[in-house]
Design a protein around this motif. Structure first.
Motif, PDB file in Angstrom:
ATOM      1  N   MET A 219       0.873  -1.199   0.081  1.00  0.00           N
ATOM      2  CA  MET A 219      -0.004  -0.143  -0.022  1.00  0.00           C
ATOM      3  C   MET A 219       0.979   1.175  -0.044  1.00  0.00           C
ATOM      4  O   MET A 219       1.821   1.418   0.992  1.00  0.00           O
ATOM      5  CB  MET A 219      -0.980   0.080   1.077  1.00  0.00           C
TER       6      MET A 219
ATOM      7  N   GLU B  45      -2.817   0.748  -4.202  1.00  0.00           N
ATOM      8  CA  GLU B  45      -2.047  -0.329  -4.461  1.00  0.00           C
ATOM      9  C   GLU B  45      -1.538  -0.148  -5.886  1.00  0.00           C
ATOM     10  O   GLU B  45      -2.316   0.190  -6.838  1.00  0.00           O
ATOM     11  CB  GLU B  45      -2.617  -1.798  -4.115  1.00  0.00           C
TER      12      GLU B  45
ATOM     13  N   THR C 233      -0.577  -2.332  -9.297  1.00  0.00           N
ATOM     14  CA  THR C 233      -0.305  -3.669  -9.896  1.00  0.00           C
ATOM     15  C   THR C 233       0.892  -3.811 -10.609  1.00  0.00           C
ATOM     16  O   THR C 233       1.441  -4.687 -10.967  1.00  0.00           O
ATOM     17  CB  THR C 233      -1.568  -4.204 -10.665  1.00  0.00           C
TER      18      THR C 233
END
Length: 65
Positions: free
Chosen positions: A1, A43, A45
């Motif tokens: 995060m 977040e 990816t």
């Protein structure tokens, strides 16, 4: 995060605008903006340059601290 501090938010509309600006970046998900703390968490990816994140928030009318 990951977390970024944002200056200039004052209402729920501001929160929604910043959320939308971050969600438009490919590779960012689970965006949460906290008005009281003046920050957004999200977040990645994939690796996103911080400059890209700052630029999108700036285009939405806010500053990243």
């Amino acid at each position: 995060m990951k977390k970024v501090k944002i200056k200039g938010m004052s209402c729920r509309h501001c929160v929604h605008t910043v959320e939308k600006a971050l969600q438009e970046i490919e590779g960012i998900e689970n965006v949460q903006v906290n008005l009281e703390r003046g920050e957004a968490t999200f977040e990645e990816t994939k690796e996103i340059p911080m400059e890209t994140i700052k630029e999108n928030i700036k285009k939405a009318g806010y500053e990243v601290e």
